[in-house]
Design a protein around this motif. Structure first.
Motif, PDB file in Angstrom:
ATOM      1  N   ASN A  39       3.057   1.252  -3.311  1.00 30.71           N
ATOM      2  CA  ASN A  39       1.723   2.364  -4.354  1.00 30.71           C
ATOM      3  C   ASN A  39       1.730   3.250  -4.342  1.00 30.71           C
ATOM      4  O   ASN A  39       1.267   4.135  -5.371  1.00 30.71           O
ATOM      5  CB  ASN A  39       0.375   1.432  -4.495  1.00 30.71           C
ATOM      6  CG  ASN A  39       0.873  -0.063  -4.602  1.00 30.71           C
ATOM      7  OD1 ASN A  39       1.130  -0.578  -5.517  1.00 30.71           O
ATOM      8  ND2 ASN A  39      -0.339  -1.153  -4.619  1.00 30.71           N
ATOM      9  N   ARG A  40       1.206   4.042  -3.529  1.00 29.72           N
ATOM     10  CA  ARG A  40       1.677   5.828  -3.345  1.00 29.72           C
ATOM     11  C   ARG A  40       2.173   6.382  -3.156  1.00 29.72           C
ATOM     12  O   ARG A  40       2.291   7.549  -4.262  1.00 29.72           O
ATOM     13  CB  ARG A  40       0.241   5.987  -1.428  1.00 29.72           C
ATOM     14  CG  ARG A  40      -0.961   5.431  -1.877  1.00 29.72           C
ATOM     15  CD  ARG A  40      -0.668   5.382   0.257  1.00 29.72           C
ATOM     16  NE  ARG A  40      -2.892   5.268   0.198  1.00 29.72           N
ATOM     17  CZ  ARG A  40      -2.965   4.367  -0.136  1.00 29.72           C
ATOM     18  NH1 ARG A  40      -2.486   2.705  -0.600  1.00 29.72           N
ATOM     19  NH2 ARG A  40      -4.575   4.184  -0.194  1.00 29.72           N
ATOM     20  N   ALA A  51      -8.185   3.538   0.717  1.00 34.30           N
ATOM     21  CA  ALA A  51      -8.523   5.156   0.065  1.00 34.30           C
ATOM     22  C   ALA A  51      -9.805   4.793   0.305  1.00 34.30           C
ATOM     23  O   ALA A  51     -10.722   5.897  -0.185  1.00 34.30           O
ATOM     24  CB  ALA A  51      -8.236   4.205  -1.683  1.00 34.30           C
ATOM     25  N   GLN A  71      -5.684   4.089  -6.396  1.00 35.45           N
ATOM     26  CA  GLN A  71      -5.707   3.240  -5.203  1.00 35.45           C
ATOM     27  C   GLN A  71      -7.357   2.870  -5.006  1.00 35.45           C
ATOM     28  O   GLN A  71      -7.774   3.889  -5.564  1.00 35.45           O
ATOM     29  CB  GLN A  71      -5.708   3.946  -3.663  1.00 35.45           C
ATOM     30  CG  GLN A  71      -3.787   4.495  -3.735  1.00 35.45           C
ATOM     31  CD  GLN A  71      -3.154   3.484  -4.335  1.00 35.45           C
ATOM     32  OE1 GLN A  71      -3.344   2.468  -3.883  1.00 35.45           O
ATOM     33  NE2 GLN A  71      -2.075   3.476  -5.291  1.00 35.45           N
ATOM     34  N   GLY A  85      -4.800   8.304   3.822  1.00 32.76           N
ATOM     35  CA  GLY A  85      -4.585   6.767   3.486  1.00 32.76           C
ATOM     36  C   GLY A  85      -3.683   6.776   4.238  1.00 32.76           C
ATOM     37  O   GLY A  85      -4.037   5.356   5.294  1.00 32.76           O
ATOM     38  N   PHE A  86      -2.424   7.681   3.949  1.00 32.78           N
ATOM     39  CA  PHE A  86      -1.094   7.039   5.092  1.00 32.78           C
ATOM     40  C   PHE A  86      -1.370   7.223   6.334  1.00 32.78           C
ATOM     41  O   PHE A  86      -0.629   6.630   6.980  1.00 32.78           O
ATOM     42  CB  PHE A  86       0.084   8.640   4.681  1.00 32.78           C
ATOM     43  CG  PHE A  86       0.625   7.875   3.229  1.00 32.78           C
ATOM     44  CD1 PHE A  86       1.106   7.237   3.423  1.00 32.78           C
ATOM     45  CD2 PHE A  86       0.378   8.887   2.512  1.00 32.78           C
ATOM     46  CE1 PHE A  86       2.410   6.664   2.234  1.00 32.78           C
ATOM     47  CE2 PHE A  86       1.489   8.807   1.187  1.00 32.78           C
ATOM     48  CZ  PHE A  86       2.257   6.991   1.340  1.00 32.78           C
ATOM     49  N   GLY A 120       2.399   7.052  -7.116  1.00 32.94           N
ATOM     50  CA  GLY A 120       1.310   7.709  -7.864  1.00 32.94           C
ATOM     51  C   GLY A 120       0.682   6.308  -8.086  1.00 32.94           C
ATOM     52  O   GLY A 120      -0.428   6.880  -9.070  1.00 32.94           O
ATOM     53  N   LEU A 173       0.504  -1.385  -0.040  1.00 34.18           N
ATOM     54  CA  LEU A 173      -0.086   0.178   0.608  1.00 34.18           C
ATOM     55  C   LEU A 173       0.431   1.295   0.067  1.00 34.18           C
ATOM     56  O   LEU A 173       0.271   2.211  -0.753  1.00 34.18           O
ATOM     57  CB  LEU A 173      -0.704  -0.324   1.275  1.00 34.18           C
ATOM     58  CG  LEU A 173      -2.452  -0.554   1.394  1.00 34.18           C
ATOM     59  CD1 LEU A 173      -2.270  -1.852   0.887  1.00 34.18           C
ATOM     60  CD2 LEU A 173      -3.003  -0.962   2.316  1.00 34.18           C
TER      61      LEU A 173
END
Length: 239
Positions: A193-194, A205, A200, A215-216, A197, A190
């Motif tokens: 992926n962020r 998300a 999500q 989301g973080f 970029g 996860l």
């Protein structure tokens, strides 16, 4: 076979440090393999031990959905760290609880298993695992998920019914360690992926959409939950 009540209350002597250390090492190696696994390509057999965590992850979504008054339509596991739960969500609050439950369920289940093992309730851990797999079977609609659920349920049941005490202990302790740590690799994906970029559609998300909390923050909270669960479970598991 003994009654369900008798099985859930049966206690056994604590295993030796060899079994506890070996199962903890196994879980640690699985985590390292998961962290080192490429995004695509062939995965090792050890990596596939994360199917256990994925089943409990999706089971967490399904269980909270049922408890919150939703309707679970289908649970599907597509890989060792991927799957999905389709349900009708009755409210926004239920959506938040259901979304948060996925990554929270494996470490919390691992901590619960550790508490039972600390009291010598090895049979209860295995019996409850088999029951959890029966629960998931109700919502299983595809062959891969059926195979994964049936395999975990069969291992738990056979260990409970026929395995010698050392193997029964090993299965229960391995399950506890694996559940405590199984979501580390998934959360790492996860995060990556962020940073890449990529669009999500994951739990973080969904929760960000429901709550407005990035989301973080949810990912950090799940990491913190895993750390807390491991720190509480370690003294319970180590003899």
């Amino acid at each position: 076979m003994a009654s369900a009540f008798a099985v859930l209350n049966e206690t056994v002597p604590a295993p030796g440090r060899g079994i506890v250390a070996t199962t903890a090492l196994l879980a640690g190696v699985v985590v390292l393999v998961s962290l080192a696994a490429p995004a695509n390509g062939r995965r090792s057999v050890l990596y596939r031990a994360n199917f256990l965590g994925t089943l409990f992850h999706e089971g967490g979504h399904a269980l909270v959905s049922v408890l919150a008054g939703g309707k679970v339509l289908r649970v599907e596991v597509t890989g060792a760290e991927s799957g999905g739960t389709w349900q009708r969500i009755p409210s926004a609050l239920a959506g938040v609880l259901i979304g948060a439950a996925g990554y929270a369920m494996p470490p919390l289940a691992g901590l619960g298993a550790a508490a039972l093992l600390h009291r010598g309730l090895v049979p209860a851990v295995l019996a409850l695992t088999a029951a959890a797999m029966v629960f998931l079977l109700v919502f299983t609609r595809d062959l891969l998920t059926f195979a994964a659920v049936a395999a975990v349920g069969a291992i738990a049941f056979c260990a409970l019914r026929w395995a010698p005490h050392w193997l029964r202990d090993g299965v229960a302790y391995a399950e506890a360690w694996l559940l405590l740590t199984s979501e580390i690799g998934g959360l790492r994906v996860l995060v990556l992926n962020r940073f890449r970029g990529e669009a999500q559609q994951d739990d973080a998300a969904v929760l960000a959409e429901y709550t407005g909390i990035p989301g973080f923050v949810w990912i950090a909270a799940w990491f913190a939950l895993i750390g807390w669960a491991v720190s509480r479970a370690f003294p319970l598991l180590w003899p």
